[in-house]
Design an enzyme around this catalytic site. Sequence first.
Site, PDB file in Angstrom:
ATOM      1  N   ASP A  48       0.832  -1.205   0.000  1.00  0.00           N
ATOM      2  CA  ASP A  48       0.000   0.000   0.000  1.00  0.00           C
ATOM      3  C   ASP A  48       0.871   1.262   0.000  1.00  0.00           C
ATOM      4  O   ASP A  48       0.720   2.151   0.852  1.00  0.00           O
ATOM      5  CB  ASP A  48      -0.927   0.031   1.220  1.00  0.00           C
ATOM      6  N   GLU A 226     -11.352  -0.697  -4.370  1.00  0.00           N
ATOM      7  CA  GLU A 226     -10.760  -0.176  -3.147  1.00  0.00           C
ATOM      8  C   GLU A 226      -9.480   0.563  -3.538  1.00  0.00           C
ATOM      9  O   GLU A 226      -9.113   0.622  -4.712  1.00  0.00           O
ATOM     10  CB  GLU A 226     -10.454  -1.295  -2.154  1.00  0.00           C
TER      11      GLU A 226
END
Length: 759
Positions: A48, A226
């Site tokens: 991430d 997402e």
Amino acid sequence: MIALLRRLLLAALLAVPAAAAPAASAGPAAEPVTQNPISASFSDTYADPAVLRGKDGWWYLYATSDPLHEAPSEFGLMHIARSRDFVDWEYLGTVFDEGDRPAWTTDTSFYWAPDIRYVDGRYVMYYTVTDTVAEPGPWNFAIGAATAPTPAGPWTDTGGPVVAPRPTGNGDYFNTIDPALLSASDGKRYLYFGGFHGGLWVTELDESGLRAVGSPTQVTVGDRYEGSFVVERDGWYYLTASSANCCAGPVTGYSVYAGRSKSPLGPFVDHEGVSLLDSRVGGTQVLAQNGNRWIGVGHHTIVTDVSGQDHIVYHAIDRNDAWLDAPGGINERPTLIDRLDWIDGWPVARAGAGPSDTPQPAPVTASSLGIVSDAPASGDALMAVRGSWTAGTDATGDGGDVGVLSDGAEVRTARNAPGDVRVEADVRLAGTFSVGVARSGRNGVTVTVDAAERTLSVTSTLGRRVESDTVPLPSRYDGAEWTALAVEVRDGRVVARLAESRLGDADAEVAVDLPRGVAKPRPVTLAASGGAAQVDNLTVVAAHEPVTTRVDEPAAGDTVFSEDFDDPALAGGWEWLRRSSSVTVGEGVLRWPLESVDVVGAGNTGPLLLRTPPEGDWIAETKLHLDLGTGTIRNYQQAGLIVRVDDDNLLRLGDVAIWGTRQVEFGKELDENGALRWGAHLGGPVAETMWLRIHHTTDPATGEHRYRSASSRDGVTWRWGATWTLPAGTSPQIGLYAGGGATPATVATFDWFRLYEVR
């Protein structure tokens, strides 16, 4: 009164005695290259990722909470590293320690997916909180924020959620995860957040940027996306986001997609105009695995280097080393970087080539013309034309060594800049600050930021011909705070952008088409009036040369086999596996009623129609009619193409109902040391009638089989997706499948099956 105090503070800062000019620091090696994964020198997994260039000139890279290395490794509560050039990295530590967890979160909460920005003169990190003290039960997802004076910290939590947990009403919570800030040119700040359970949403933030205000707006359907990231470009807002399971080990099909809108609130549509809110969900492919070692490519940041070239920074999984050795069950997801191109108005990684596993040109981070960007007044790369140009120090922020232009001063580079040039600097000013490009007498281009009038303007002069435009600056703009000004001259056009974080955000942008003959190699000038100005992170480099053509996609050649389903006996070479008596063939169609059967998992109850494909490269195609409706939950009715080694090693490309969505799914099942793994790439959009393709090639070095997916809603325009592999030495069959559920009663109708040569 506050504005006056800030101006007085800036005046005091600019009046500090000049520091001694530092020695010119050594620049990066000529033509540096990156090699994925860029995080390998300091970590085994770094998921991430988020990136920001600090005012100190370093590029900072942040990651989610995970162990940093294979065991033994302590679990870290979000990580920080930094680099000058994206090649050599220094690990700095974690954002939080166990002893300074935010008090409003539980002592078992995870902190995921940091998003880093520069807001009102300080650094703000937005992040996911998985459990809060105020809400009962686990996984009450929320968005938190912490602030710091430098990108390295120390970080101080803001004491409460930016976006609070959102109960579903069914005893659980929507996925209020994966924050991403956008400071838009409309003067507002927006925070995007959300995930598969509930969809992506956007909310306005208050003036501090630390609390949501008003009601959020949903921008994608609930079961698809997402990891959002939004940039403002050419009058559009581009929402980019990831889809599919992020963390399925060696069968992870995570990928990145885009939609765009004229409003930060949407609706966002893809290149064919299909909304990301539709049940038959849209999304233009930005990045997908291509058959090399990298799979599960996603959860990204978009960052612009000083030449103006965009790059996508993301995590991926090495399909040959998918897990941390220990602790068990954690996917190994290092950070990667690749060039991001804009072709026909849409972002795409490496012109569609996908993730790289060979050395690539690194982002341009250093200035040309002898300028030391993080100490711009050092040396003799810039010379004062009038007034003073002196070395100073940022006394209140993390800028370090800066250049100070006195009121009325002008400096210019000692050497000519290219005709197509990009100039960038962080600036603080009391009056006006100007950048001059290709200036000769009155001729040339001038970009001016006017803090008093609150405008950004561009003027092009060639003899008597003057072209100019001016745009207002938003109320949040404050000349006393560092703001990044970028001026790019390329292909007969000048574009100027003022931005807080330089991550696709925009305080303002203005552009002017240039008359022929204006853009010439000449010095760059900097000037201040109405007060002094501070300059930092100054770069003057050749403007990037954009890639404007996609890599070639597979094209079907001559037909080598065609089955039109006219004869119930079928053509020679077909083989039924677990044939169902309900399946019929004849009169030009194969009718296949869906049943509650499957070939994924241990059951292996689904019927298959298979044949051996030809040697070498080929494309398999079928035309499928399958009405799965919209919106309702029909898990997991589907039909399409299948590639099978055996029942536990296969690929499947189909039109499938996934909760309320209808998607193209290209999945893989394999037996990993006795454990069955399933994961998929998601594509689309779908329609009641679909054309599906699988393109087969063989790796000449290893003999490994590679299969790439494609889908079409008209049989003419194809969307190519991800590539899965099957082992060398196997002889996979190709064919058709259907199943996933008998309720409501549904029939898949195949019009034909074909095999083509590859053109």
